[in-house]
Design an enzyme around this catalytic site. Structure first.
Site, PDB file in Angstrom:
ATOM      1  N   GLY A  34      50.277  34.221  24.527  1.00 25.07           N
ATOM      2  CA  GLY A  34      51.059  33.248  25.294  1.00 25.07           C
ATOM      3  C   GLY A  34      51.047  33.576  26.780  1.00 25.07           C
ATOM      4  CG  HIS A  40      45.169  32.891  28.185  1.00 25.56           C
ATOM      5  ND1 HIS A  40      46.175  33.149  29.083  1.00 25.56           N
ATOM      6  CD2 HIS A  40      45.100  33.980  27.388  1.00 25.56           C
ATOM      7  CE1 HIS A  40      46.696  34.341  28.826  1.00 25.56           C
ATOM      8  NE2 HIS A  40      46.069  34.869  27.807  1.00 25.56           N
ATOM      9  CD  GLN A  64      48.340  43.363  20.449  1.00 28.67           C
ATOM     10  OE1 GLN A  64      47.911  42.791  19.448  1.00 28.67           O
ATOM     11  NE2 GLN A  64      47.827  43.152  21.657  1.00 28.67           N
ATOM     12  CD  GLN A 152      33.163  42.323  29.579  1.00 30.00           C
ATOM     13  OE1 GLN A 152      32.531  41.889  28.616  1.00 30.00           O
ATOM     14  NE2 GLN A 152      33.376  43.620  29.787  1.00 30.00           N
ATOM     15  CE  LYS A 153      42.854  41.552  33.194  1.00 24.58           C
ATOM     16  NZ  LYS A 153      43.682  42.296  32.265  1.00 24.58           N
ATOM     17  CB  SER A 189      46.701  39.903  33.856  1.00 22.75           C
ATOM     18  OG  SER A 189      47.627  40.523  32.997  1.00 22.75           O
ATOM     19  CB  SER A 190      50.295  37.255  30.568  1.00 25.28           C
ATOM     20  OG  SER A 190      49.359  36.432  29.910  1.00 25.28           O
ATOM     21  NE  ARG A 191      51.308  43.998  29.744  1.00 28.37           N
ATOM     22  CZ  ARG A 191      50.577  43.951  28.627  1.00 28.37           C
ATOM     23  NH1 ARG A 191      49.312  43.606  28.682  1.00 28.37           N
ATOM     24  NH2 ARG A 191      51.109  44.251  27.458  1.00 28.37           N
TER      25      ARG A 191
HETATM   26  P1  AMP Z   1      46.181  38.000  26.003  1.00 27.49           P
HETATM   27  O1  AMP Z   1      47.033  36.787  25.917  1.00 27.49           O
HETATM   28  O2  AMP Z   1      46.392  38.805  27.241  1.00 27.49           O
HETATM   29  O3  AMP Z   1      46.214  38.831  24.741  1.00 27.49           O
HETATM   30  O4  AMP Z   1      44.679  37.489  26.113  1.00 27.49           O
HETATM   31  C1  AMP Z   1      44.157  36.609  25.174  1.00 27.49           C
HETATM   32  C2  AMP Z   1      42.675  36.475  25.403  1.00 27.49           C
HETATM   33  O5  AMP Z   1      42.432  35.987  26.717  1.00 27.49           O
HETATM   34  C3  AMP Z   1      41.922  37.804  25.280  1.00 27.49           C
HETATM   35  O6  AMP Z   1      40.651  37.563  24.676  1.00 27.49           O
HETATM   36  C4  AMP Z   1      41.758  38.214  26.718  1.00 27.49           C
HETATM   37  O7  AMP Z   1      40.657  39.072  26.947  1.00 27.49           O
HETATM   38  C5  AMP Z   1      41.538  36.854  27.381  1.00 27.49           C
HETATM   39  N1  AMP Z   1      41.851  36.928  28.806  1.00 27.49           N
HETATM   40  C6  AMP Z   1      42.986  37.376  29.382  1.00 27.49           C
HETATM   41  N2  AMP Z   1      42.881  37.336  30.727  1.00 27.49           N
HETATM   42  C7  AMP Z   1      41.648  36.865  31.002  1.00 27.49           C
HETATM   43  C8  AMP Z   1      40.923  36.592  32.198  1.00 27.49           C
HETATM   44  N3  AMP Z   1      41.454  36.814  33.397  1.00 27.49           N
HETATM   45  N4  AMP Z   1      39.677  36.102  32.105  1.00 27.49           N
HETATM   46  C9  AMP Z   1      39.106  35.887  30.893  1.00 27.49           C
HETATM   47  N5  AMP Z   1      39.736  36.107  29.717  1.00 27.49           N
HETATM   48  C10 AMP Z   1      40.979  36.594  29.772  1.00 27.49           C
END
Ligand code: AMP
Length: 305
Positions: A34, A40, A64, A152-153, A189-191
């Site tokens: 989310g 995303h 996790q 790839q992030k 990044s969500s963070r």
């Molecule tokens: P997360 O919600 O952070 O668990 O990320 C979900 C998916 O989105 C994972 O496959 C991440 O690697 C991808 N993701 C997160 N940030 C990026 C980004 N800046 N560019 C590409 N993919 C991303």
């Protein structure tokens, strides 16, 4: 143009029903926690372009997160997430609560990431990758998708998912999507929402270090590491956890004679936020930064020696 909102499934039964209503079995899945952003959305756009149907999962997986990590403060933006999913023409959003995913509580049986899960992020976040792989395995089963898109992030996550799929014969294709960045280079990044304005300035040293390191790629591993480190030492407010140049499938430091594809990765704490970033690099003649690894590297599954 008004788009139709995705079907939202919160339970297993709702997900099963939504899957039944899809017109074809060509389904791709994008798994998220989310707080969606354009990174995303890019995964979803790729999935959308390449498959008949797209399922997005939104699940904050307690398995996790370590006890001292940010599960409780992780941003929750469901309405905005739905807007992004509607815009990207997602068919189904699966947004379960932990008791739906883990009806018997914490699962006694889990996927083990093995040695590759103990280095880099795994060293700072014990158990993280076992929890991540366990939920990815479950969500692959529940979604029924035959293709899954990952960023790839999160390079180590991507590698471990590839290894799980290969080592355990999951009938799934894993697709890597290049990291989406803000115009100034910061990896989305969500963070990033945790960052204050001044943190955000400091945080730019991560992507800058990767770029400067990759620019030294023709000169070999120690030149890459040195160039990247020089950028980071200029920014004492970034508390570096690691800066490594490693083999893309073993995650071992590459030796000085190494020429070929490598992963330049960094993790640092900025303010209260732990950030990670990386770039694939071709080391040696004609070398430099790459968006993703070549298919040869991606299908390689050399174990950690
Ligand atoms: P997360 O919600 O952070 O668990 O990320 C979900 C998916 O989105 C994972 O496959 C991440 O690697 C991808 N993701 C997160 N940030 C990026 C980004 N800046 N560019 C590409 N993919 C991303």
């Amino acid at each position: 143009m008004t788009r139709t909102a995705p079907v939202v499934a919160h339970t297993r039964a709702e997900l099963l029903q939504a899957r039944k209503e899809l017109s074809s079995r060509d389904v791709a899945v994008v798994m998220t926690m989310g707080a969606l952003h354009d990174g995303h959305a890019q995964l979803v756009r790729r999935a959308r372009a390449e498959h008949d149907h797209v399922i997005v999962t939104i699940f904050l997986n307690p398995l996790q997160f370590g006890p001292k990590e940010d599960l409780s403060r992780y941003p929750r933006t469901f309405d905005e997430d739905m807007r992004i999913c509607t815009e990207a023409e997602v068919d189904v959003v699966f947004a379960p609560t932990p008791d739906v995913v883990y009806p018997d509580g914490d699962p006694g049986v889990r996927i083990s990431a093995g040695p590759l899960g103990m280095v880099l992020e795994g060293q700072s976040r014990p158990g993280h990758f076992d929890g991540m792989l366990t939920v990815v395995a479950k969500l692959l089963h529940l979604s029924g998708a035959r293709t899954a898109y990952f960023g790839q992030k999160d390079a180590q996550q991507l590698l471990l998912i590839r290894r799980m799929v290969k080592d355990l014969d999951f009938p799934v294709e894993v697709v890597a999507v290049p990291t989406v960045r803000e115009p100034d280079g910061l990896a989305m990044s969500s963070r990033n929402t945790y960052l204050t304005q001044s943190d955000r300035e400091v945080a730019l040293c991560l992507s800058r270090a990767l770029q400067v390191g990759a620019d030294a790629a023709v000169f070999g591993p120690s030149a890459i590491r040195r160039a990247a480190r020089e950028v980071l030492v200029e920014e004492p407010l970034a508390l570096v956890d690691y800066l490594v140049l490693v083999h893309p499938t073993t995650l071992q430091d590459v030796p000085e004679w190494y020429r070929g594809e490598a992963l330049l990765a960094v993790a640092a704490r900025v303010g209260t936020t732990r950030l990670i970033d990386n770039t694939p690099v071709l080391v040696g003649p004609g070398g430099g930064r790459r968006d993703v690894f070549s298919p040869a590297v991606m299908s390689d599954s050399a174990p950690l020696a």
